[in-house]
Design a protein around this motif. Structure first.
Motif, PDB file in Angstrom:
ATOM      1  N   ILE A  69     -10.202   6.738   8.826  1.00  0.00           N
ATOM      2  CA  ILE A  69      -8.896   6.519   9.440  1.00  0.00           C
ATOM      3  C   ILE A  69      -8.320   5.172   9.011  1.00  0.00           C
ATOM      4  CG2 ILE A  69      -9.708   5.346  11.541  1.00  0.00           C
ATOM      5  CD1 ILE A  69      -7.849   7.241  13.119  1.00  0.00           C
ATOM      6  N   PHE A  70      -7.005   5.124   8.848  1.00  0.00           N
ATOM      7  CA  PHE A  70      -6.282   3.873   8.597  1.00  0.00           C
ATOM      8  C   PHE A  70      -5.595   3.444   9.887  1.00  0.00           C
ATOM      9  CE2 PHE A  70      -6.506   5.502   4.231  1.00  0.00           C
ATOM     10  CZ  PHE A  70      -6.871   4.356   3.539  1.00  0.00           C
ATOM     11  N   LEU A  71      -5.556   2.129  10.113  1.00  0.00           N
ATOM     12  CA  LEU A  71      -4.907   1.578  11.290  1.00  0.00           C
ATOM     13  C   LEU A  71      -3.648   0.831  10.878  1.00  0.00           C
ATOM     14  CD1 LEU A  71      -7.973   1.945  12.113  1.00  0.00           C
ATOM     15  CD2 LEU A  71      -7.575   0.111  13.760  1.00  0.00           C
ATOM     16  N   LYS A  75       0.967  -7.005  11.506  1.00  0.00           N
ATOM     17  CA  LYS A  75       1.762  -7.827  10.590  1.00  0.00           C
ATOM     18  C   LYS A  75       1.444  -7.423   9.156  1.00  0.00           C
ATOM     19  CE  LYS A  75      -1.762 -11.379  11.161  1.00  0.00           C
ATOM     20  NZ  LYS A  75      -2.068 -12.708  11.701  1.00  0.00           N
ATOM     21  N   ASN A  76       2.276  -7.879   8.242  1.00  0.00           N
ATOM     22  CA  ASN A  76       2.069  -7.549   6.833  1.00  0.00           C
ATOM     23  C   ASN A  76       0.773  -8.171   6.324  1.00  0.00           C
ATOM     24  OD1 ASN A  76       4.481  -6.132   6.671  1.00  0.00           O
ATOM     25  ND2 ASN A  76       5.661  -7.951   6.098  1.00  0.00           N
ATOM     26  N   ILE A  77       0.067  -7.412   5.488  1.00  0.00           N
ATOM     27  CA  ILE A  77      -1.158  -7.960   4.905  1.00  0.00           C
ATOM     28  C   ILE A  77      -0.804  -8.770   3.661  1.00  0.00           C
ATOM     29  CG2 ILE A  77      -2.727  -6.239   5.826  1.00  0.00           C
ATOM     30  CD1 ILE A  77      -2.462  -4.635   3.309  1.00  0.00           C
ATOM     31  N   ILE A  84      -9.143  -7.929  -2.305  1.00  0.00           N
ATOM     32  CA  ILE A  84     -10.502  -7.706  -1.829  1.00  0.00           C
ATOM     33  C   ILE A  84     -10.699  -6.276  -1.345  1.00  0.00           C
ATOM     34  CG2 ILE A  84     -12.213  -8.407  -0.103  1.00  0.00           C
ATOM     35  CD1 ILE A  84     -10.862 -11.205  -0.166  1.00  0.00           C
ATOM     36  N   HIS A  85      -9.820  -5.829  -0.437  1.00  0.00           N
ATOM     37  CA  HIS A  85     -10.029  -4.498   0.155  1.00  0.00           C
ATOM     38  C   HIS A  85      -9.272  -3.379  -0.560  1.00  0.00           C
ATOM     39  CE1 HIS A  85      -6.116  -5.162   1.990  1.00  0.00           C
ATOM     40  NE2 HIS A  85      -6.572  -6.165   2.701  1.00  0.00           N
ATOM     41  N   HIS A  86      -8.333  -3.732  -1.456  1.00  0.00           N
ATOM     42  CA  HIS A  86      -7.606  -2.757  -2.274  1.00  0.00           C
ATOM     43  C   HIS A  86      -6.774  -1.770  -1.446  1.00  0.00           C
ATOM     44  CE1 HIS A  86     -10.833  -3.381  -5.654  1.00  0.00           C
ATOM     45  NE2 HIS A  86     -10.100  -4.443  -5.415  1.00  0.00           N
ATOM     46  N   ILE A  87      -6.464  -2.143  -0.215  1.00  0.00           N
ATOM     47  CA  ILE A  87      -5.604  -1.304   0.627  1.00  0.00           C
ATOM     48  C   ILE A  87      -4.189  -1.863   0.551  1.00  0.00           C
ATOM     49  CG2 ILE A  87      -5.139  -0.510   2.985  1.00  0.00           C
ATOM     50  CD1 ILE A  87      -8.140  -0.753   3.528  1.00  0.00           C
ATOM     51  N   ARG A  88      -3.258  -1.037   0.073  1.00  0.00           N
ATOM     52  CA  ARG A  88      -1.885  -1.474  -0.115  1.00  0.00           C
ATOM     53  C   ARG A  88      -1.046  -1.175   1.127  1.00  0.00           C
ATOM     54  NH1 ARG A  88      -0.826   2.649  -4.667  1.00  0.00           N
ATOM     55  NH2 ARG A  88      -1.881   3.811  -3.011  1.00  0.00           N
ATOM     56  N   PRO A  89       0.082  -1.885   1.293  1.00  0.00           N
ATOM     57  CA  PRO A  89       0.958  -1.588   2.436  1.00  0.00           C
ATOM     58  C   PRO A  89       1.341  -0.113   2.524  1.00  0.00           C
ATOM     59  CG  PRO A  89       1.642  -3.639   1.413  1.00  0.00           C
ATOM     60  CD  PRO A  89       0.551  -3.064   0.534  1.00  0.00           C
ATOM     61  N   VAL A  90       1.527   0.542   1.356  1.00  0.00           N
ATOM     62  CA  VAL A  90       1.898   1.958   1.363  1.00  0.00           C
ATOM     63  C   VAL A  90       0.784   2.821   1.961  1.00  0.00           C
ATOM     64  CG1 VAL A  90       1.035   2.439  -0.977  1.00  0.00           C
ATOM     65  CG2 VAL A  90       2.906   3.811  -0.033  1.00  0.00           C
ATOM     66  N   ASP A  91      -0.459   2.378   1.812  1.00  0.00           N
ATOM     67  CA  ASP A  91      -1.587   3.129   2.372  1.00  0.00           C
ATOM     68  C   ASP A  91      -1.587   3.100   3.899  1.00  0.00           C
ATOM     69  OD1 ASP A  91      -2.640   3.669  -0.206  1.00  0.00           O
ATOM     70  OD2 ASP A  91      -3.584   1.689  -0.239  1.00  0.00           O
TER      71      ASP A  91
END
Length: 210
Positions: A69-71, A75-77, A84-91
């Motif tokens: 699951i994504f949370l 705030k913006n990352i 590091i985590h390779h999770i983009r705002p679009v994700d």
């Protein structure tokens, strides 16, 4: 006896009795392995971006019993953490509300012991949410795979360095590397570590860290 006292004390602080099952006696030989991808390494100020988890029963990883699951962050990352985590705002655009996500996670975990790699961090950051939402820290026992691995290494002296990096443990245990920085993949790889190390470690040794 002291552990029972602490458990009962925490149970009294539970604000939502729907989660009283967290304090049930765990089923023998059932575990949950989990991993969190976060916006940083400070549990007090950083946020969970994704959680991956899988059930383990006896000596099997139950691939039909996975949690991924994504949370939605508050705030913006920042760009540095994305490296590091390779999770983009679009994700995260369709990420779940943190309260809803944590409630789903607790249902998935139940009262099972939690297995992980440097699991204290994951439990600490999850507990930040559970304390806010239900009044308590995550009460489950935890099992640290890096401690298990350390105990299986033969040392020529008490001062010998043992490499506990995730990739090193994978390689030395001949476990295939799945895609990195993916919470579910990390949980699955850690599950494989746990099962291999459980067989390599003397049965009398315990690995619970709380």
């Amino acid at each position: 006896m002291f552990d029972t006292f602490i458990k009962n004390w925490n149970r009294k602080k539970l604000k939502n009795l729907n989660f009283d099952f967290l304090f049930d006696e765990p089923i023998d030989n059932e575990y949950v392995c989990l991993d969190c991808e976060t916006s940083g390494l400070n549990p007090k100020k950083d946020e969970i971006l994704s959680i991956g988890a899988v059930h383990i029963k006896e000596n099997k990883i139950l691939m039909r019993k996975t949690f991924n699951i994504f949370l939605k962050p508050s705030k913006n990352i920042n760009a540095e953490s994305i490296k590091i985590h390779h999770i983009r705002p679009v994700d995260l655009e369709n990420g779940q509300d943190p309260k809803e996500a944590i409630f789903q996670l607790l249902e998935f975990i139940g009262s099972r012991p939690i297995v992980g790699y440097y699991i204290k961090f994951d439990v600490a950051i999850i507990s930040k949410y559970t304390k806010e939402f239900i009044g308590i820290k995550l009460p489950n026992e935890t099992i640290e795979v890096s401690s298990m691995y350390y105990k299986t290494r033969k040392k020529s002296s008490d001062y010998q360095f043992i490499d506990l990096k995730f990739d090193t443990i994978l390689k030395n245990l001949n476990i295939p590397a799945l895609g990195k920085h993916d919470a579910l993949n990390d949980a699955i790889m850690t599950s494989m570590m746990f099962l291999k190390l459980k067989d390599l470690t003397p049965a009398k040794t315990t690995f619970y860290t709380n």
